[in-house]
Design an enzyme around this catalytic site. Structure first.
Site, PDB file in Angstrom:
ATOM      1  N   LYS A 127       5.170  -4.391  -5.076  1.00 64.95           N
ATOM      2  CA  LYS A 127       6.526  -4.156  -5.493  1.00 64.95           C
ATOM      3  C   LYS A 127       7.175  -4.396  -4.073  1.00 64.95           C
ATOM      4  O   LYS A 127       8.390  -4.998  -4.150  1.00 64.95           O
ATOM      5  CB  LYS A 127       6.804  -2.873  -5.908  1.00 64.95           C
ATOM      6  N   GLU A 165       4.638 -14.359 -12.916  1.00 61.39           N
ATOM      7  CA  GLU A 165       4.078 -13.408 -12.426  1.00 61.39           C
ATOM      8  C   GLU A 165       3.492 -12.002 -13.286  1.00 61.39           C
ATOM      9  O   GLU A 165       2.900 -11.475 -13.177  1.00 61.39           O
ATOM     10  CB  GLU A 165       5.229 -12.396 -11.535  1.00 61.39           C
ATOM     11  N   LYS A 210       9.396 -15.107 -13.357  1.00 62.48           N
ATOM     12  CA  LYS A 210       9.005 -14.026 -14.313  1.00 62.48           C
ATOM     13  C   LYS A 210       7.913 -14.307 -14.959  1.00 62.48           C
ATOM     14  O   LYS A 210       7.171 -13.406 -15.091  1.00 62.48           O
ATOM     15  CB  LYS A 210      10.427 -13.727 -14.914  1.00 62.48           C
ATOM     16  N   HIS A 267      14.007 -37.173 -12.122  1.00 65.00           N
ATOM     17  CA  HIS A 267      13.595 -37.287 -10.980  1.00 65.00           C
ATOM     18  C   HIS A 267      12.019 -36.788 -10.781  1.00 65.00           C
ATOM     19  O   HIS A 267      11.592 -36.320  -9.570  1.00 65.00           O
ATOM     20  CB  HIS A 267      14.364 -36.824 -10.009  1.00 65.00           C
ATOM     21  N   ARG A 309       4.113   0.067  -6.591  1.00 65.87           N
ATOM     22  CA  ARG A 309       3.949  -0.774  -5.250  1.00 65.87           C
ATOM     23  C   ARG A 309       2.901  -2.055  -5.280  1.00 65.87           C
ATOM     24  O   ARG A 309       2.986  -2.692  -4.597  1.00 65.87           O
ATOM     25  CB  ARG A 309       3.787   0.025  -3.935  1.00 65.87           C
ATOM     26  N   GLU A 341      14.360 -18.240 -11.647  1.00 65.52           N
ATOM     27  CA  GLU A 341      14.062 -16.762 -11.973  1.00 65.52           C
ATOM     28  C   GLU A 341      13.121 -16.527 -13.349  1.00 65.52           C
ATOM     29  O   GLU A 341      12.458 -15.793 -13.310  1.00 65.52           O
ATOM     30  CB  GLU A 341      15.239 -15.767 -12.082  1.00 65.52           C
ATOM     31  N   TRP A 382      -3.467  -2.365  -1.312  1.00 64.35           N
ATOM     32  CA  TRP A 382      -3.329  -3.750  -1.623  1.00 64.35           C
ATOM     33  C   TRP A 382      -4.087  -4.380  -0.697  1.00 64.35           C
ATOM     34  O   TRP A 382      -3.549  -4.495   0.455  1.00 64.35           O
ATOM     35  CB  TRP A 382      -1.973  -4.111  -1.849  1.00 64.35           C
ATOM     36  N   ASN A 439      -0.784   1.372   5.866  1.00 63.66           N
ATOM     37  CA  ASN A 439      -0.140   0.147   5.222  1.00 63.66           C
ATOM     38  C   ASN A 439       0.358  -0.823   6.285  1.00 63.66           C
ATOM     39  O   ASN A 439       0.780  -0.478   7.348  1.00 63.66           O
ATOM     40  CB  ASN A 439       1.209   0.700   4.618  1.00 63.66           C
ATOM     41  N   GLY A 440      -0.114  -2.324   6.211  1.00 63.56           N
ATOM     42  CA  GLY A 440       0.225  -3.186   6.917  1.00 63.56           C
ATOM     43  C   GLY A 440      -0.804  -4.010   7.336  1.00 63.56           C
ATOM     44  O   GLY A 440      -1.616  -3.966   6.882  1.00 63.56           O
ATOM     45  N   CYS A 445       0.725  -1.284  -0.082  1.00 68.34           N
ATOM     46  CA  CYS A 445      -0.074   0.022   0.110  1.00 68.34           C
ATOM     47  C   CYS A 445       0.990   1.338  -0.233  1.00 68.34           C
ATOM     48  O   CYS A 445       1.941   1.200   0.553  1.00 68.34           O
ATOM     49  CB  CYS A 445      -1.006  -0.130   1.224  1.00 68.34           C
TER      50      CYS A 445
END
Length: 608
Positions: free
Chosen positions: A603, A487, A484, A503, A27, A480, A74, A98-99, A2
């Site tokens: 973010k 997301e 990517k 395996h 963010r 990675e 958020w 925020n939190g 947020c």
């Protein structure tokens, strides 16, 4: 996460708050709102979705007032609806937050029993009601806040506005960052320096547990014990002009293409090119020579940068490395002592789990190093030594240039550790540093593969699943790449060590499965190509990412080949990150997803 903005201004503040909130869009958020004081009364406007929706609301119903607070939310508690959007009001109190308030259910029962009517599903609303009830009992806004803050469990940054108090703004932080901006006859609150950049470059960062009382001409800061304290004012290097996509369609595209430049800046800070040595200021505090082990902790892409560096530290410095995801490390009760050093990697420097892990290690006597992109951040301020990346502000939620700059810093630290431990000879160090000086030019050449990558990304956009394979430092790059793609495009993808193919993952291979094989021509190239042949034998659609030598040796097993210049082992993880980023980017563009702000993502993850 947020975003918070608060303004005590001289003119109408709603447009200024929205402009500042736009700088916090990176963010991640799913609703937004603004509240101002109009003739002494609290008035608010809120909207679901993007800030353009809030701007439409404000065009139809403008907000006057020279004092206000704003928020991008958020969602944690309650769906992303207008009702749950901030600011929240209770009587004479408006709050943005925020939190997470962990004990909000108990507090909700308490304020309900006292007669408060709650309108939302959020944890935040109880904060406004608690303060309003304290004020109704006769306390001033300042005293009411001082009374309520110790009762809030969890992580929070708060900005509070009060009816009838045109020259008062109160902020508080515990776990989540909050900064004060100093103006001329104006004062500001913001989640970070980027939020405050349209207003001022004079910043005071609140420390853990601090709360602050702002007027247009003064700031009083109190610690968690309500003792008045002084916090330093710093000059921020962030400018509002940096928040611009330039000629690019997305911030992510711009940030991918900035990598040759920012890698050059970062490398030049950490390497002495006259002596061809790693020269990391402050690294001596980590005492590499006498370390038992190095602990590396981070989240997401930053964790994968640390995973690459594990190979480097162990190869070039013979230094045992324990690496863990911060959200796991902080609860494992890991044995830590004063013979250990711990590195914490975070783009924002505010990642909640990473910060908690840092504090755990510090409590147990380890020397703390921080690799961050925001030198003024909480992680940077609490570390013994800070090793900043010189990436510049990264706006796209999916990390690109911050990741490669983290790798550059970690490479420098690994080489310096090798020299200090007597493992890396002077001649070999010079060779490796000379190889790393080629990184900016190699990155520029890697970007030249973008046209080919864009072509292969179009059919990939129709896939439902994908697999990434790599060995050694290319294994973290496989992780990675999968991260990517997930997301940005929402395609399910997994990264595996290539040797693990038989395996389990090989069961997934069929003619519909894209398989990305990251295989520069190195000492284990042939083993990776053998795994690739196993995929080809089962009809998998292979995209090989290799160099000129690798492309010449691989045969025709790959459906597509991304060819990079030849390069050495220490350079490869940095450069091979670029095609991995471009594949995810162009696939997402073809799919029409929100590249810079993917759904459900933030973010800076400042809550657990």
């Amino acid at each position: 996460m947020c975003g918070i903005v608060g303004v005590l201004g001289r003119v109408e503040v709603a447009p200024r708050i929205v402009d500042s909130l736009k700088r916090l869009e990176y963010r991640g958020y799913d609703s937004a709102g603004v509240a101002t004081l109009v003739d002494g009364q609290l008035v608010r406007r809120r909207a679901e979705g993007k800030l353009r929706n809030l701007e439409s609301v404000l065009e139809n119903a403008p907000l006057a007032g020279s004092a206000g607070i704003g928020h991008t939310r958020w969602a944690t508690h309650g769906a992303p609806t207008v009702t749950n959007a901030h600011p929240h009001l209770a009587g004479s109190v408006a709050v943005v937050h925020n939190g997470i308030i962990e004990n909000y259910l108990d507090l909700r029962d308490e304020v309900s029993a006292a007669g408060a009517v709650l309108d939302t599903e959020t944890d935040t609303e109880v904060v406004a009601h608690l303060i309003n009830l304290a004020m109704a009992a006769g306390k001033s806004p300042r005293d009411a806040v001082a009374d309520v803050l110790p009762r809030l469990k969890g992580a929070f940054a708060l900005a509070l506005l009060f009816a009838g108090e045109d020259d008062l703004l109160i902020g508080a932080r515990k776990g989540s960052p909050l900064a004060i901006g100093h103006g001329e006859g104006e004062m500001f609150l913001g989640s970070d320096a980027i939020a405050l950049s349209p207003f001022t470059d004079r910043i005071t960062y609140l420390e853990e547990g601090d709360w602050a009382v702002l007027t247009r001409s003064s700031v009083d800061i109190f610690d968690r014990d309500n003792t008045q304290v002084a916090r330093p004012e710093a000059k921020s290097s962030v400018t509002s002009s940096l928040m611009d996509k330039g000629n690019y369609k997305h911030f992510m595209a711009k940030e991918i293409h900035e990598q040759p430049e920012v890698l050059g800046h970062t490398l030049s800070r950490y390497f002495d090119y006259t002596s061809n040595q790693a020269s990391v200021e402050g690294a001596d505090a980590l005492n590499f020579k006498d370390l038992n082990r190095l602990i590396i902790t981070a989240c997401g892409t930053a964790y994968l940068a640390g995973l690459v560096s594990k190979y480097w530290f162990e190869k070039y410095a013979r230094l045992p490395v324990e690496i863990d995801i911060a959200s796991e490390f902080r609860y494992r009760e890991t044995p830590v002592c004063d013979k250990d050093a711990a590195l914490f990697i975070s783009q924002s420097g505010e990642t909640a789990d990473t910060l908690a892990s840092l504090r755990y290690c510090k409590e147990h006597g380890a020397t703390i190093g921080a690799i961050v992109n925001v030198p003024e951040s909480t992680i940077a301020r609490e570390a013994d030594r800070v090793f900043p990346t010189i990436a510049g502000p990264e706006i796209g939620v999916a990390s690109t240039k911050a990741f490669t700059c983290q790798l550059a810093v970690l490479a420098a630290l690994a080489l310096q550790a090798g020299r200090e431990r007597g493992v890396l000879s002077e001649a070999r160090e010079k060779e490796l540093v000379a190889e790393l000086t080629e990184v900016p030019s190699l990155a520029l050449k890697a970007l030249a593969a973008e046209t080919d990558i864009e072509k292969l990304s179009q059919p990939l956009s129709k896939a439902q699943n994908a697999l990434y394979l790599g060995r050694a430092t290319n294994f973290p790059l496989a992780l990675e790449g999968a991260l990517k793609l997930k997301e940005l495009s929402y395609i399910h993808a997994e990264g595996y060590a290539a040797g693990e193919l038989k395996h389990g993952p090989i069961a997934l291979i069929d003619e519909n499965m894209p398989v990305f094989v990251i295989a520069p021509y190195d000492a284990i190239y042939e083993k990776t190509v053998s795994n690739m042949q196993e995929v080809a034998a089962r009809g998998g659609r292979i995209v090989l990412i290799t160099d000129e030598r690798g492309a010449a040796e691989c045969g025709n097993a790959a459906e597509n080949t991304v060819v990079l210049p030849n390069m050495t082992d220490i350079v490869a993880p940095i450069i091979y990150a670029l095609p991995v980023q471009m594949i995810a980017y162009h696939t997402a563009v073809f799919m029409g997803t929100d590249v810079d702000q993917p759904r459900n993502l933030a973010k800076s993850v400042t809550v657990e």
